[in-house]
Design an enzyme around this catalytic site. Structure first.
Site, PDB file in Angstrom:
ATOM      1  N   GLU A  50       0.827  -1.215   0.000  1.00  0.00           N
ATOM      2  CA  GLU A  50       0.000   0.000   0.000  1.00  0.00           C
ATOM      3  C   GLU A  50       0.862   1.266   0.000  1.00  0.00           C
ATOM      4  O   GLU A  50       0.590   2.202  -0.746  1.00  0.00           O
ATOM      5  CB  GLU A  50      -0.935   0.016   1.216  1.00  0.00           C
ATOM      6  CG  GLU A  50      -1.952  -1.109   1.262  1.00  0.00           C
ATOM      7  CD  GLU A  50      -2.942  -1.098   0.110  1.00  0.00           C
ATOM      8  OE1 GLU A  50      -3.026  -0.091  -0.604  1.00  0.00           O
ATOM      9  OE2 GLU A  50      -3.621  -2.124  -0.090  1.00  0.00           O
ATOM     10  N   ASN A  54       1.063   3.860  -3.089  1.00  0.00           N
ATOM     11  CA  ASN A  54       0.776   5.292  -2.894  1.00  0.00           C
ATOM     12  C   ASN A  54       1.879   6.157  -3.497  1.00  0.00           C
ATOM     13  O   ASN A  54       1.601   7.173  -4.136  1.00  0.00           O
ATOM     14  CB  ASN A  54       0.652   5.625  -1.395  1.00  0.00           C
ATOM     15  CG  ASN A  54      -0.731   5.318  -0.854  1.00  0.00           C
ATOM     16  OD1 ASN A  54      -1.662   5.068  -1.609  1.00  0.00           O
ATOM     17  ND2 ASN A  54      -0.861   5.330   0.461  1.00  0.00           N
ATOM     18  N   ARG A 107     -10.126   3.272  -8.321  1.00  0.00           N
ATOM     19  CA  ARG A 107      -9.173   3.719  -7.301  1.00  0.00           C
ATOM     20  C   ARG A 107      -9.937   3.962  -6.009  1.00  0.00           C
ATOM     21  O   ARG A 107     -10.804   4.831  -5.952  1.00  0.00           O
ATOM     22  CB  ARG A 107      -8.469   5.004  -7.764  1.00  0.00           C
ATOM     23  CG  ARG A 107      -7.559   4.796  -8.963  1.00  0.00           C
ATOM     24  CD  ARG A 107      -6.170   4.351  -8.488  1.00  0.00           C
ATOM     25  NE  ARG A 107      -5.407   3.672  -9.524  1.00  0.00           N
ATOM     26  CZ  ARG A 107      -4.679   4.272 -10.456  1.00  0.00           C
ATOM     27  NH1 ARG A 107      -4.628   5.575 -10.499  1.00  0.00           N
ATOM     28  NH2 ARG A 107      -3.994   3.564 -11.321  1.00  0.00           N
TER      29      ARG A 107
END
Lengths: 151, 112
Positions: A50, A54, A107
């Site tokens: 994650e 990002n 998303r």
């Protein structure tokens, strides 16, 4: 190596989607020196994935010229993983990490939700135009590696 | 990631093998959309039995399909998630939109 750390790993790679898998496997393999359960290691993979995703998607807008750096350290009681980029940064960190309801779409914006759920502590430092640094902490019951091995 | 497709009635079954993350999400989207269009199926059954890793990018690929299919009156279900993946699905809130079933048989029976 930071004072008190038993072992340390640094990994740097371009902001490419292909490197997300490399990052999570490398950190999970490093973390396996600690007495984490398989379930713990799966959760560590998710938080690394994650944070790196990002950086790629939001930090660099999927521009592969950006570089991402991971620093993982084992302390007697914990694993600390820092993921940092030199991307566009986050304007409002508080809003970015605030829990939000998932809405159907491509998303989801729930990366920090997993980071919060699967770490014991995490912090985000970011300034617009200067990049983002996410530090995640996971405590362990016992660390298998001996400090002598890291000297 | 590898995808195998099969049509069962009005449902496209996609069996996923490998990791579902940022790198594979795009091909999942493209392939599933193409198969849904070509085969004219209304519902989607995602079999995650061969998936070892799923993160929010992979969830986005599934929920993006849900959004398209739901808008046309179809349904989406997930089967075969291992305990780690089930936890990711539950924490994210995806289960508020997509049904979770043990296997393909129970999902198909439930939709009848």
């Amino acid at each position: 190596m930071e004072a008190g750390a038993l072992n340390r790993m640094v990994l740097e790679f371009p902001s490419r989607a292909e490197n997300v898998g490399l990052a999570r496997i490398a950190v999970a393999t490093f973390a396996a020196q600690c007495e984490f359960t398989l379930s713990d290691l799966e959760e560590i993979k998710v938080v690394v994935s994650e944070a790196v995703t990002n950086s790629i998607v939001h930090g660099y807008g999927e521009d592969p010229r950006g570089m991402i750096r991971i620093i993982a350290q084992i302390f007697p009681d914990r694993l600390e993983v820092t993921v940092e980029d030199g991307g566009r940064g986050i304007e409002d960190v508080e809003a970015a990490v605030r829990p939000k309801e998932i809405l159907p779409g491509e998303r989801l914006g729930v990366g920090f939700m997993f980071i919060k759920a699967f770490t014991d502590d995490f912090s985000v430092y970011s300034r617009p135009g200067e990049g983002t640094r996410v530090t995640m902490v996971r405590y362990v019951k016992k660390v298998a590696v001996q400090s002598a091995q890291c000297n | 990631m590898k995808l195998d497709f099969e049509v069962s009635g009005d449902t496209l079954v996609v069996r996923v093998r490998g990791d579902l993350d940022l790198v594979s999400a795009e091909s999942f989207r493209r392939e599933v959309d193409r198969q849904m269009n070509e085969r004219g199926t209304q519902n989607l059954l995602v079999n995650l039995g061969g998936v070892d890793f799923l993160d929010s990018a992979g969830l986005g690929a599934i929920l993006g399909r849900y959004k398209r299919i739901n808008a046309r009156g179809g349904r989406v279900a997930i089967v075969g998630a291992n305990p780690s993946i089930r936890r990711v699905l539950e924490i994210s809130g995806v289960t508020g939109y997509v049904g979770l079933y043990r296997d393909e048989t129970s999902a198909v029976l439930d939709s009848e």
